[in-house]
Design a protein around this motif. Sequence first.
Motif, PDB file in Angstrom:
ATOM      1  N   PHE A   1     -41.421 -14.267 111.016  1.00  0.00           N
ATOM      2  CA  PHE A   1     -42.291 -14.463 112.174  1.00  0.00           C
ATOM      3  C   PHE A   1     -42.830 -13.103 112.592  1.00  0.00           C
ATOM      4  O   PHE A   1     -42.054 -12.218 112.942  1.00  0.00           O
TER       5      PHE A   1
ATOM      6  N   GLY B   1     -36.205 -18.464 123.340  1.00  0.00           N
ATOM      7  CA  GLY B   1     -37.508 -18.604 122.696  1.00  0.00           C
ATOM      8  C   GLY B   1     -38.421 -17.410 122.935  1.00  0.00           C
ATOM      9  O   GLY B   1     -39.135 -16.972 122.033  1.00  0.00           O
TER      10      GLY B   1
ATOM     11  N   VAL C   1     -38.358 -14.259 120.490  1.00  0.00           N
ATOM     12  CA  VAL C   1     -38.822 -14.308 119.099  1.00  0.00           C
ATOM     13  C   VAL C   1     -40.168 -13.593 118.931  1.00  0.00           C
ATOM     14  O   VAL C   1     -40.285 -12.709 118.081  1.00  0.00           O
ATOM     15  N   PRO C   2     -41.199 -13.916 119.733  1.00  0.00           N
ATOM     16  CA  PRO C   2     -42.464 -13.180 119.541  1.00  0.00           C
ATOM     17  C   PRO C   2     -42.360 -11.706 119.935  1.00  0.00           C
ATOM     18  O   PRO C   2     -43.186 -10.906 119.535  1.00  0.00           O
TER      19      PRO C   2
ATOM     20  N   PHE D   1     -34.926 -28.233 112.289  1.00  0.00           N
ATOM     21  CA  PHE D   1     -35.852 -28.981 113.143  1.00  0.00           C
ATOM     22  C   PHE D   1     -36.520 -28.011 114.118  1.00  0.00           C
ATOM     23  O   PHE D   1     -37.748 -27.926 114.199  1.00  0.00           O
ATOM     24  N   VAL D   2     -35.697 -27.253 114.818  1.00  0.00           N
ATOM     25  CA  VAL D   2     -36.211 -26.278 115.786  1.00  0.00           C
ATOM     26  C   VAL D   2     -37.059 -25.218 115.075  1.00  0.00           C
ATOM     27  O   VAL D   2     -38.156 -24.876 115.524  1.00  0.00           O
TER      28      VAL D   2
ATOM     29  N   ASN E   1     -38.695 -25.372 112.272  1.00  0.00           N
ATOM     30  CA  ASN E   1     -39.959 -25.897 111.758  1.00  0.00           C
ATOM     31  C   ASN E   1     -40.967 -26.128 112.880  1.00  0.00           C
ATOM     32  O   ASN E   1     -42.154 -25.813 112.747  1.00  0.00           O
ATOM     33  N   VAL E   2     -40.489 -26.669 114.004  1.00  0.00           N
ATOM     34  CA  VAL E   2     -41.370 -26.883 115.152  1.00  0.00           C
ATOM     35  C   VAL E   2     -41.932 -25.535 115.625  1.00  0.00           C
ATOM     36  O   VAL E   2     -43.126 -25.385 115.879  1.00  0.00           O
ATOM     37  N   LEU E   3     -41.058 -24.540 115.701  1.00  0.00           N
ATOM     38  CA  LEU E   3     -41.451 -23.220 116.172  1.00  0.00           C
ATOM     39  C   LEU E   3     -42.434 -22.550 115.202  1.00  0.00           C
ATOM     40  O   LEU E   3     -43.427 -21.949 115.616  1.00  0.00           O
TER      41      LEU E   3
ATOM     42  N   LYS F   1     -44.525 -23.976 113.095  1.00  0.00           N
ATOM     43  CA  LYS F   1     -45.839 -24.607 113.140  1.00  0.00           C
ATOM     44  C   LYS F   1     -46.535 -24.330 114.465  1.00  0.00           C
ATOM     45  O   LYS F   1     -47.759 -24.189 114.519  1.00  0.00           O
ATOM     46  N   PHE F   2     -45.750 -24.246 115.518  1.00  0.00           N
ATOM     47  CA  PHE F   2     -46.301 -23.884 116.827  1.00  0.00           C
ATOM     48  C   PHE F   2     -46.938 -22.487 116.734  1.00  0.00           C
ATOM     49  O   PHE F   2     -48.065 -22.263 117.181  1.00  0.00           O
ATOM     50  N   TYR F   3     -46.205 -21.581 116.121  1.00  0.00           N
ATOM     51  CA  TYR F   3     -46.672 -20.201 115.998  1.00  0.00           C
ATOM     52  C   TYR F   3     -47.940 -20.112 115.152  1.00  0.00           C
ATOM     53  O   TYR F   3     -48.850 -19.332 115.444  1.00  0.00           O
ATOM     54  N   GLU F   4     -47.995 -20.954 114.114  1.00  0.00           N
ATOM     55  CA  GLU F   4     -49.173 -20.947 113.239  1.00  0.00           C
ATOM     56  C   GLU F   4     -50.440 -21.327 113.997  1.00  0.00           C
ATOM     57  O   GLU F   4     -51.548 -20.974 113.591  1.00  0.00           O
ATOM     58  N   SER F   5     -50.268 -22.074 115.093  1.00  0.00           N
ATOM     59  CA  SER F   5     -51.412 -22.509 115.892  1.00  0.00           C
ATOM     60  C   SER F   5     -51.884 -21.445 116.865  1.00  0.00           C
ATOM     61  O   SER F   5     -52.995 -21.526 117.372  1.00  0.00           O
TER      62      SER F   5
END
Lengths: 340, 340
Positions: A140, A222, A225-226, A243-244, A246-248, A250-254
């Motif tokens: 990340f 959370g 992380v950034p 699960f967490v 993967n959600v994170l 894909k969220f970051y990719e947006s």
Amino acid sequence: MARIALDAMGGDHAPKATIAGALLALQELTPDHAIQLVGRPEIIRAALDAQLAAAAPAVREAAARLSIVEAAEVIEMTDKPSVAIRGKPNSSMAVGLRLQADGASEAFVSAGNTGAQMAASVFILRLHAGLTRPAIATLFPSARDAVVVLDSGANVDCSAEELVQFARLGAVYAEDILRRANPAVALLSVGEEAEKGNAAVKEAHKALATADGINFIGNVEGRDVPMGACDRGPVDVVVCDGFVGNVLLKFYESVPRLMAGLLARSGVSKEQLAGALKGLDYAAHGGAPLLGIKGVSIICHGKSSPEAIKNGILVGLRAAESRMSDHIGQRLTSTAGEPA
Amino acid sequence: MARIALDAMGGDHAPKATIAGALLALQELTPDHAIQLVGRPEIIRAALDAQLAAAAPAVREAAARLSIVEAAEVIEMTDKPSVAIRGKPNSSMAVGLRLQADGASEAFVSAGNTGAQMAASVFILRLHAGLTRPAIATLFPSARDAVVVLDSGANVDCSAEELVQFARLGAVYAEDILRRANPAVALLSVGEEAEKGNAAVKEAHKALATADGINFIGNVEGRDVPMGACDRGPVDVVVCDGFVGNVLLKFYESVPRLMAGLLARSGVSKEQLAGALKGLDYAAHGGAPLLGIKGVSIICHGKSSPEAIKNGILVGLRAAESRMSDHIGQRLTSTAGEPA
């Protein structure tokens, strides 16, 4: 000398992007490294010839270190993971991974079907003793150095013991691929305190707090992380269930798309935006290793550009040269006596 | 007529920020609305007098609609949730919530200890029949309209049945507070397909797919949250367990800081940055309702500015005026016969 097997057929833009990525990578590899293009020879040959015809002499020369390894079948993006093992035994994935099992290659890189790659990697290369599952480790981008987040999608339901295993896997990744000494490993939770988190996280925290051979710095939230850091200092590895993670991920990719929208409205130029977003560019970080298997299997995004494929190849090379898989095996063996 | 009870003692900047927020809110409320400042009268009086001395005549006039309700005790940020119920029965939280139980107020707003506020809200106002837990609903700014994410931190381990309940709660929130007709409710997962997700999510998906009275649009992925939409169209409500929701919320809170760092390096001016980040400003979205209780309890961030407190008060007012809690009760009753 390292030989990297590339799944020439894998990914949304294969074989054009995979072959272009291989050619880019060759220009950064030393002459004792070679790339094995795995797939249907006629398709690879045609795409390669087309690209070489337009290439500079240096690229054509470097292409001598490319070889083609025949694989009659191709795993589609919609195929179930089991297809990779039983349905298509001669897929480019299975053939590419078997090269390692046979001692004919040192790493495998694919932008194909991730579920199939995981299944085939575990089936063909096997897990290190002491592990129940592999984990995908993703980088990340952060305000500081990139943070290793794992598992980022291989396992949706994880036990505390598996989270502890991920912590060990992530630490070796940070040491061997990112070359960080004594990496700071944290557990992702809803508060810094040891008693915060869901059941698995709380139990994993207890185990990690007394574990040997790992620089466990406690929980992060959370927001850390950034930032790539928490109140207690920099963070190199963040452990969570798939699960967490993967959600994170894909969220970051947006986020770049969101930023682009917000900034366009406030009059920021395209050049400034491109400069800012460069730091969030996934392609620059290359592929995500599947950790825990006896060997090297690098997972690239299905939409990988040639640049992303090149970086995946370089990550595979670094994993092979640093002997990351051996180190993971040693680390797990040396701590096998501990309570998990 | 609605009376909003504000925990004057709650939050990192109380009572200065809470009282300033109440004065801001009064200027937007109609004359038939009143604010009850709950806490230690001498402290509230002193802070209020100081602010009114410097205020415009219109503000001083509106202040006639402020009243002070005595509460001898204060819940500290470090107090355990149980303290709110047993240890300090006369805290500003307990007193403020009891006003609703006694029919003397229509909503409660606090920027104090969130765990304590949840415990006291459930203890004093009680949950609607059919619910096992309350949920915190948070608004996530998106490229489109804001998305309701719940649970964003009340429950770290959730069953499938609880996720289904959250879906119903979130739908009423979107209707009553955001005034969205037939809101699109989605389940957060690692893939769009019904069979993707952890055990609880997969089971919840099955139940929601056949549930009456809810516009369930299926799974969304992390990337869809900042976009406010998925391939199938706009998304109004995103359902997840409180562990995932809390990690995501805090992750998102960090994005503006990350953006600011990235953009400063690429030569974007402070004005442009401020303009872009305005869209991500949490204060503009106000407090997060604790959904599922018989009444209104709005949770504000501990670091709330006067602007954020004001918005929390406005959210509380809208929840009271729209009779959100009654609608939740009706919705749960009318679907109680369904398989969960």
